[in-house]
Enzyme design. Structure first.
Site, mmCIF file in Angstrom:
data_model
loop_
_atom_site.group_PDB
_atom_site.id
_atom_site.type_symbol
_atom_site.label_atom_id
_atom_site.label_comp_id
_atom_site.label_asym_id
_atom_site.label_seq_id
_atom_site.Cartn_x
_atom_site.Cartn_y
_atom_site.Cartn_z
ATOM 1 C CG ASN A 1 2.796 -6.219 -2.318
ATOM 2 O OD1 ASN A 1 3.651 -5.396 -1.970
ATOM 3 N ND2 ASN A 1 2.109 -6.922 -1.427
ATOM 4 C CD GLU B 1 3.035 -5.375 1.924
ATOM 5 O OE1 GLU B 1 3.485 -5.155 3.073
ATOM 6 O OE2 GLU B 1 3.475 -6.279 1.179
ATOM 7 C CG ASP C 1 -0.231 -9.909 -1.860
ATOM 8 O OD1 ASP C 1 -0.538 -11.130 -1.856
ATOM 9 O OD2 ASP C 1 0.663 -9.443 -1.130
ATOM 10 C CG ASN D 1 -0.816 -12.342 1.574
ATOM 11 O OD1 ASN D 1 0.336 -12.718 1.362
ATOM 12 N ND2 ASN D 1 -1.095 -11.129 2.022
ATOM 13 C CG ASP E 1 1.086 -10.882 -6.366
ATOM 14 O OD1 ASP E 1 0.821 -9.889 -5.659
ATOM 15 O OD2 ASP E 1 2.081 -11.620 -6.178
ATOM 16 C CG ASP F 1 8.505 -8.962 -1.018
ATOM 17 O OD1 ASP F 1 7.726 -8.127 -1.516
ATOM 18 O OD2 ASP F 1 8.510 -9.237 0.189
ATOM 19 C CG HIS F 2 4.571 -9.187 -4.095
ATOM 20 N ND1 HIS F 2 3.496 -10.041 -4.071
ATOM 21 C CD2 HIS F 2 4.888 -8.958 -2.791
ATOM 22 C CE1 HIS F 2 3.171 -10.331 -2.829
ATOM 23 N NE2 HIS F 2 4.003 -9.685 -2.026
#
Length: 259
Positions: free
Chosen positions: A7, A34, A149, A151, A220, A249-250
């Site tokens: 991501n 993303e 990802d 989530n 992930d 942030d991933h």
């Protein structure tokens, strides 16, 4: 065949970081989430210069997924089946033509917050559609995987502070149940098949010094069909790049298949 999911949290902001990682890690296939870019604006040339074919399913300012491959791609499809009215760019799949063909599905599963509400309803509805696609992949008996990802924090061991996530859409009982329904069809979580090590996180928030405190979560995932799981050689997390300049942030999660 090395297949990674990453991501990127905005391709334009993270392009230098992505290019550096691609040169270092050299994945055969990278599934991005993303990208936050329409297809026409995706900076494909610099990635193609590294030897990758680029296929995107973009959306302005939000979502967006892509496949980068150093191997030929066939039968590329965009959008998760089951809802023709869904305009969110969260799914892309293709067949990677290595020594053996591998069907790769890149996904960006909805976050679902706030709970309750239409975003959480959409998350669960999307996961129901994902389950149906997963069933079709199993029926095909292909070497196949769904990576991205999700989530979803699968279990307490997948977050540094489980208490802090109670009630969040990533950790709700309904989310866990929907995820397990997919996993229990016959898929293998690649990372948990190769390690039971603690603190195997893939995401650290930008706020409150999460990276420095290792206050992370694992969201992930690579889910493998039995045919892919039989060929799983290794799985890892390139966590060190989270500490670099202007990171996502991933971080990337990768597998190696004997394919």
């Amino acid at each position: 065949m090395k297949i990674a999911t990453f991501n990127i949290n905005g391709i334009k902001a993270r392009l230098p970081a992505l290019l550096t990682w691609l040169e270092e890690a050299k994945p055969d296939v990278a599934l991005l989430q993303e990208i936050k870019s329409v297809d026409e604006a995706f900076p494909r040339e610099q990635i193609e210069d590294l030897g990758y074919t680029v296929e995107t399913h973009g959306q302005k300012g939000f979502n967006g997924v892509a496949i980068l491959s150093r191997l030929p791609l066939e039968d590329i499809t965009r959008g998760l089946p089951g809802d023709e009215t869904d305009e969110q760019a969260r799914w892309i799949e293709a067949t990677v033509m290595g020594d053996q063909a591998v069907r790769v599905c890149g996904l960006y599963l909805p976050n679902g917050n706030p709970v309750p509400g239409p975003k959480f309803d959409y998350k669960l509805s999307w996961m129901n559609r994902l389950k149906k696609r997963a069933q079709d992949l199993l029926k095909s008996e292909e070497i196949a995987l769904m990576a991205g990802d999700y989530n979803i924090i699968p279990q307490a061991e997948d977050c540094a502070n489980p208490k802090a996530w109670e009630g969040d859409a990533l950790y709700r009982p309904e989310s866990h149940a929907a995820y397990r329904e997919i996993l229990n069809l016959g898929f293998t979580d690649a990372l948990r098949a190769t390690t039971s090590a603690p603190e195997t996180y893939t995401f650290w928030d930008y706020q409150a010094g999460a990276w420095e405190k290792n206050n992370g979560i694992r969201i992930d995932h690579h889910l493998l069909t039995p045919q892919a799981a039989d060929r799983l050689m290794d799985c890892g997390i390139d966590s060190e790049i989270r500490g670099r300049e202007k990171p996502s942030d991933h971080v990337p999660v990768w597998i190696e298949l004997d394919a």
